[in-house]
Design a protein around this motif. Structure first.
Motif, PDB file in Angstrom:
ATOM      1  N   TYR A   4      72.290  47.120  32.208  1.00  0.00           N
ATOM      2  CA  TYR A   4      71.403  46.736  31.117  1.00  0.00           C
ATOM      3  C   TYR A   4      71.662  45.305  30.650  1.00  0.00           C
ATOM      4  O   TYR A   4      70.743  44.469  30.599  1.00  0.00           O
ATOM      5  N   THR A  18      69.421  41.905  32.114  1.00  0.00           N
ATOM      6  CA  THR A  18      68.727  41.144  31.071  1.00  0.00           C
ATOM      7  C   THR A  18      69.229  39.705  31.032  1.00  0.00           C
ATOM      8  O   THR A  18      68.440  38.756  30.951  1.00  0.00           O
ATOM      9  N   ILE A  21      65.226  49.971  34.607  1.00  0.00           N
ATOM     10  CA  ILE A  21      65.507  49.968  33.172  1.00  0.00           C
ATOM     11  C   ILE A  21      64.205  49.807  32.394  1.00  0.00           C
ATOM     12  O   ILE A  21      63.426  48.879  32.655  1.00  0.00           O
ATOM     13  N   GLU A  68      62.623  48.434  29.695  1.00  0.00           N
ATOM     14  CA  GLU A  68      62.840  47.381  28.705  1.00  0.00           C
ATOM     15  C   GLU A  68      61.642  46.445  28.702  1.00  0.00           C
ATOM     16  O   GLU A  68      61.328  45.817  29.719  1.00  0.00           O
ATOM     17  N   LEU A  70      61.130  42.888  30.713  1.00  0.00           N
ATOM     18  CA  LEU A  70      62.159  42.646  31.724  1.00  0.00           C
ATOM     19  C   LEU A  70      61.611  42.653  33.150  1.00  0.00           C
ATOM     20  O   LEU A  70      61.941  41.752  33.938  1.00  0.00           O
ATOM     21  N   ARG A  95      69.598  44.543  21.436  1.00  0.00           N
ATOM     22  CA  ARG A  95      69.110  45.866  21.047  1.00  0.00           C
ATOM     23  C   ARG A  95      68.230  46.417  22.156  1.00  0.00           C
ATOM     24  O   ARG A  95      67.332  45.719  22.645  1.00  0.00           O
ATOM     25  N   GLU A  96      68.474  47.654  22.543  1.00  0.00           N
ATOM     26  CA  GLU A  96      67.601  48.267  23.537  1.00  0.00           C
ATOM     27  C   GLU A  96      66.187  48.347  22.981  1.00  0.00           C
ATOM     28  O   GLU A  96      65.971  48.671  21.823  1.00  0.00           O
ATOM     29  N   GLY A  97      65.244  48.038  23.833  1.00  0.00           N
ATOM     30  CA  GLY A  97      63.849  47.977  23.407  1.00  0.00           C
ATOM     31  C   GLY A  97      63.437  46.605  22.919  1.00  0.00           C
ATOM     32  O   GLY A  97      62.249  46.319  22.781  1.00  0.00           O
ATOM     33  N   HIS A  98      64.439  45.734  22.655  1.00  0.00           N
ATOM     34  CA  HIS A  98      64.164  44.369  22.189  1.00  0.00           C
ATOM     35  C   HIS A  98      65.073  43.366  22.899  1.00  0.00           C
ATOM     36  O   HIS A  98      65.253  42.250  22.420  1.00  0.00           O
ATOM     37  N   ALA A  99      65.656  43.766  24.026  1.00  0.00           N
ATOM     38  CA  ALA A  99      66.717  42.962  24.641  1.00  0.00           C
ATOM     39  C   ALA A  99      66.244  41.576  25.066  1.00  0.00           C
ATOM     40  O   ALA A  99      66.946  40.583  24.852  1.00  0.00           O
ATOM     41  N   THR A 151      62.895  52.869  24.478  1.00  0.00           N
ATOM     42  CA  THR A 151      63.815  52.981  25.597  1.00  0.00           C
ATOM     43  C   THR A 151      63.830  54.420  26.089  1.00  0.00           C
ATOM     44  O   THR A 151      63.504  55.345  25.338  1.00  0.00           O
ATOM     45  N   ASP A 190      66.715  55.616  27.209  1.00  0.00           N
ATOM     46  CA  ASP A 190      68.159  55.831  27.250  1.00  0.00           C
ATOM     47  C   ASP A 190      68.534  57.125  26.527  1.00  0.00           C
ATOM     48  O   ASP A 190      68.223  57.307  25.352  1.00  0.00           O
TER      49      ASP A 190
END
Length: 436
Positions: free
Chosen positions: A12, A16, A48, A50, A53, A150-154, A326, A328
């Motif tokens: 992850y 990224t 992933i 995201e 990405l 932050r996951e979803g905002h990476a 996400t 996750d």
């Protein structure tokens, strides 16, 4: 000035970082020992979930600025190498540095003099000081550069960070300045500090967020006892600039890949240093009891008693991931609640926009149609704050359900809309809204 950057680890954080550094104009070689993962990435397949990405990976591959390999030898000639390796907790809660300790000596035998070795993985305080010994080189500067993604905002967090933390001994060394320059296009402020402070800052940040979330969950419980509305209390609190509105939403508990791991690591570090970190320990205890609170709420909604039996009762679950944006499932509070409901004998059907299966929890039947979760259900339970759940046809769901009750653990839904559709809405720290 464009640099040739090596990224070790295509998970992850690593993927990224690789895609975003390429986007910032650098040449990036991303190495991962998993040949199948590398083959997927070479084909442009990003596993992933995201936002943004896959597009960045595709752009980097197309431009020739981003390559993937399973051969560490291809890192020779890189100017900087970022360690983006897993550091999972061991049985005692301490970070397991086994992978890092295996990889770093290999880099020491490989990198050319002057290459900068950067820890981006979340690592215990003192790791940067240990790396020269693991590298067995004194000509490879070591820099601590923790991630705050932050996951979803990476992707957005990487390209528009609140701050960039760069730690070296002594602070603001030439190597630190070199790492800081990589982020110049983002315009973010740089915190140039010592390595120990940089390493501790990551743990301290996540642990504080965990404390804040546990605080508001206890506050929600208090609101239920006093007949107050936690949403109004939190809104009032959030208007104070010293507090701020973020992380003041109650829920089924905090989870994911970072907060549980990092709170555990910080508690272990404090214990090792002889420091009593009671406030953080209590926050962890509060979090652990949230799943039981949700199950009691479901029992109350279905049977009229907080101790009522759920054996053989059909329950529909909306959301399985630890948060929206996400897929996750790591330390997901939604899964923890599902497991508790399953142990209570409930028959569970679930839908999550980003989750197709739930490994290790056969009691949950995952469906790709959200309306199927309501079929003959005695209650629906919202466990993840996916915004699309607000737009469901709730009258249609009510018509399918055996009992039109929603336990909304995220306070996601509009009570008036639910009441108009025939549902009783039960939130967290709020007054139940009965069907009209």
């Amino acid at each position: 000035m464009a640099e040739h950057i090596g990224i070790v680890g295509a998970g992850y954080v690593g993927l990224t970082s690789a895609a975003c550094f390429a986007r910032l104009g650098h040449r990036v070689t991303c190495v991962d020992a998993d040949e199948s993962k590398v083959d997927q990435l070479r084909r442009g397949e990003v596993a992933i979930a995201e936002p943004g990405l896959p597009e960045l990976v595709a752009q980097g591959r197309s431009d020739g600025t981003l390559t993937f390999t399973d051969a560490q030898a291809e890192l020779y000639g890189t100017d900087l190498v970022f360690l983006c390796l897993p550091t999972p907790p061991d049985r005692d809660g301490a970070p397991d540095l086994g992978v890092l300790e295996q990889v770093v000596p290999q880099l020491g035998r490989l990198l050319r003099p002057g290459s900068v070795v950067v820890t981006k993985s979340t690592v215990p305080v003192g790791t940067a000081a240990r790396l020269p010994g693991l590298l067995r080189r004194d000509d490879l500067p070591v820099v601590s550069n923790p991630e705050f993604l932050r996951e979803g905002h990476a992707v957005d967090d990487f390209l528009h960070p609140d701050r960039v933390v760069v730690g070296t001994d002594p602070p603001n060394s030439a190597a630190a300045q070199r790492v800081a320059r990589l982020y110049e296009p983002t315009g973010a402020p740089v915190v140039a500090t010592d390595s120990a402070s940089a390493e501790l800052a990551k743990y301290a940040s996540n642990a504080f967020l965990a404390v804040k979330l546990s605080y508001v969950n206890v506050l929600a419980e208090l609101c239920e006892r006093f007949g107050a509305d936690v949403r109004e209390v939190a809104r009032t609190m959030g208007m104070d600039a010293r507090i701020g509105p973020e992380f003041l939403a109650p829920g089924p508990g905090w989870g994911g890949s970072c907060l549980p791991k990092d709170t555990s690591a910080l508690l272990h570090a404090a214990e090792s240093a002889g420091v009593e970190f009671g406030i953080l320990r209590d926050a962890v205890r509060v979090n652990a009891r949230q799943r039981a609170r949700v199950v009691r709420a479901v029992r109350q909604a279905v049977t009229g008693s907080a101790a009522g039996s759920l054996a053989g009762t059909r329950i529909g679950l909306l959301g399985l991931a630890f948060k929206a944006g996400t897929g996750d499932l790591r330390d997901s509070p939604a899964l923890a609640v599902a497991a508790e409901l399953a142990r209570a004998g409930a028959e569970l059907t679930a839908h999550d926009p980003a989750v197709g299966t739930v490994p290790g929890l056969d009691a949950v039947q995952v469906v790709d149609d959200p309306y199927l979760v309501a079929k003959d259900a005695a209650a629906l339970v919202v466990l993840t704050e996916w915004p699309e759940f607000r737009d469901l046809d709730w009258a249609r769901l009510a018509a399918s359900a055996a009992q039109a009750v929603v336990v909304d653990t995220r306070n996601l839904l509009d009570p008036d809309t639910l009441a108009g559709a025939g549902f009783t809405h039960i939130g967290v720290g709020t007054h139940p809204r009965r069907q009209s």
